[in-house]
Design an enzyme around this catalytic site. Sequence first.
Site, PDB file in Angstrom:
ATOM      1  N   ASP A 314      36.188  42.941  48.408  1.00 43.21           N
ATOM      2  CA  ASP A 314      35.716  41.611  48.069  1.00 43.21           C
ATOM      3  C   ASP A 314      35.568  40.818  49.373  1.00 43.21           C
ATOM      4  OD1 ASP A 314      34.944  39.321  46.758  1.00 43.21           O
ATOM      5  OD2 ASP A 314      36.462  39.492  45.196  1.00 43.21           O
TER       6      ASP A 314
HETATM    7  C1  BGC Z   1      34.016  37.108  44.767  1.00 39.80           C
HETATM    8  C2  BGC Z   1      33.241  38.337  44.373  1.00 39.80           C
HETATM    9  C3  BGC Z   1      31.846  38.260  44.931  1.00 39.80           C
HETATM   10  C4  BGC Z   1      31.904  38.057  46.431  1.00 39.80           C
HETATM   11  C5  BGC Z   1      30.532  37.996  47.084  1.00 39.80           C
HETATM   12  C6  BGC Z   1      33.930  36.815  46.248  1.00 39.80           C
HETATM   13  O1  BGC Z   1      34.511  35.621  46.591  1.00 39.80           O
HETATM   14  O2  BGC Z   1      35.371  37.272  44.385  1.00 39.80           O
HETATM   15  O3  BGC Z   1      33.244  38.462  42.985  1.00 39.80           O
HETATM   16  O4  BGC Z   1      31.135  39.422  44.614  1.00 39.80           O
HETATM   17  O5  BGC Z   1      32.588  36.853  46.690  1.00 39.80           O
HETATM   18  O6  BGC Z   1      29.864  36.857  46.753  1.00 39.80           O
END
Ligand code: BGC
Length: 768
Positions: A314
Amino acid sequence: MLWPALLRTPLLSNPIQPDMMTRSPPSPFLPLCALLAGWVLLTSAALAQPVYSERVMSLLRQMTLEEKAGQLNLQAGHDPGINPLPRTPISSPLVEQAVREGKVGGVLNIAGADNTRQLQQVAITQSRLKIPLLIGLDVVHGFRTIFPVPIGQAASFNLDLISRAERVAAVEASAAGVNWTFAPVLDMARDPRWGRMVETAGESPWYTAAIARARVLAFQGERLSDSSSILACAKHFVGNGATEGGREYTGANLSFRSMRDNELPPFEAAVEAGIGCLMPAFNAVDGVPGIVNHRMLSDVLRKEWRFGGLVVTDHGAIAELPFHGVAATLADASRAALAAGVDMDMASMGFGPTLPEAVRAGRLDEALLDQAVLRVLAIKERLGLFDDPFARHDNAREQRLVGHPDHLALARQLAEESLVLLKNDKALLPFKTSARSIALIGPFGADQNHLMGPWEAAGIHREVVSLRDGITRVHPRIAIRTVTTGYDNTPDPKALARAVAAAKASDLVVLALGEKAIDSGEASSRANPGLPGQQLALVKAVAQLGKPFVVVVMAGRPMIEPALYALAPVVVQAWFPGSQGGEAIARMLFGLSEPVGHLPVSIVRSIGQIPLTHDKRSTGRPSPGPPEAWASGYIDETTTPLFPFGYGLAYTQFSYGAPVLLNADDPDARIYRINVTVKNTGARAGTTLVQLYTHQRLATIAQPEKQLRGFTRLYLQAGEQADTIISLKREDLSYWSTDTTRQPGQGWIDLMTGPHAGDTQATTLLIR
Ligand code: BGC
């Protein structure tokens, strides 16, 4: 009806649960299911045993350590400070230079055929090894055509429609240069305080698994290499929705065994459906952050499920390990994540800069690095990027497909089916079309900024159909008195007086209440997930008039607001209904469509009841429901929800017969068939959701009192009676008795059917 955008690409209906749509208005798409039969197995087999092509192996042999680590680096595709989704071509010298130098394997948060082609061109023509880029974006509920948020889609209990919507999302995103989505979200949501409930399919692992299959197949298409397919990425693996107190990013305390029963099934379903990517959760479970959870990433995912795809962190998760206190430096964190099974680093800039040095210093086995690189290259190959790197950067296709009118029509249909009618005293709805005026009161009556909810991708606010515009489309002659107020914390007596005056003066009164998009979603946990600001005061003021009124709640979660449900004669849970949401709601209000949505989460009476789900386990002192000492419950609150899981009213009424197990005598049955007779006892045609729950009476682990295990949607004319058969797979009755032992369903099983989890009739099944 013609669907030019869709017919060009394979359409994926629900191949897994053919009985989920037993009777409904005919779909023009169903015949295509047959063509696609067998595809699931092919895809999952292909992923289960990755055999790397000579092209991929040869690239690996040519790569320097820096180029290898570069392939594992996923970074923003635009320079800092630029709008994440620029709609005009951008110059991005820093990113371009990094791509040119082979330091980037993929970019995120850019879209548009031109923007993305520009970067892809640099990778293909100017980098030494000419390796194409992955281009990722959170396409969570649509790209430019924004569908209802996932929790709303789940409320439709229409897997066919959900997969068609997801196919549209893939078609649009791929036309705009995106080849990878960070979706579907497969977290279980049992706590409305957790803001990301909005991104989930709710509280049933079984239903979330069914949705997982539908979404994966729709995103990835028949062939991932097709230019209309995009790589799906299941997230957040695993236990993200179980954060303590619903606090975002907080740890969860789950036993490995209970994870098996409750958190892992949707991910396993996604892997079985051939998903190519998984994203570990930010949070720690039992003290172990997702990206270093070796047991989950290696033992379960890779070894047990034989997942051969890509694992991406993530956003910035590697850089967070020192804050968790489980790694001292970014370099240590990077090595730990790679060793646990992570392949790609999203936005921490940990892998790229630190892994080559770790190999040189003998702290990291190069074979581990190679393994991750191979997985990245193999996914690029499966996406067809080596053969035709520019297939998804086609302006003509982008112009033609993105926001296509057929897509908008589908978004409206799914929005209609996502609406859940919670209360309809005195059958106030549907409104009579003879009404001449309507008061539209509250923060969201004319709103275009929040109806899409969080993760609006390339959605455009001014294109959103507000509720006011929707009412005008449906009822062009009605006079609308709009009073926009209620969101601020500070009371505004003048606005309140205007709202009351508008309500008094109008034939119909609708309060459009709820949350702003930013109040749900990531980092939007709320300790008090009720109506923000002065909205309840608005409800009270209007209620005092003694005039019937309707409350439409637009929010990413159910509102825990007992006074709202007590005071309002009519409540519609509309979630965030997406870019066509206003018209969908208006059509339902005026009876042009029927309410068919049902709750994918229980609505609790008070925050103290959380978590309270339909699948809570049996206890040694069963609660009778009402408050009682010495039983497993409260002395000041019941143990029942205000609105049970699966609840949702129609404009007509249904009576249900008791379930009848049709093949009780077959000891070898793999599929049980349960018949339910339902009658439409009302005066209008309508659809009911016939639900099947199961409970195993005796097991080595206390079992859930009820678990959703099947459903059918049944459309009946007024007065019509019909039988519907729900299939129950024997394998769905299994449970985990230890971390590693799965027990088949056995003994006496209660089979319960009804219109929601709080209203069921039972029969039994004996498995010897
Ligand atoms: C979120 C993810 C997301 C990623 C990219 C993160 O903060 O938890 O779900 O895919 O950002 O945007």
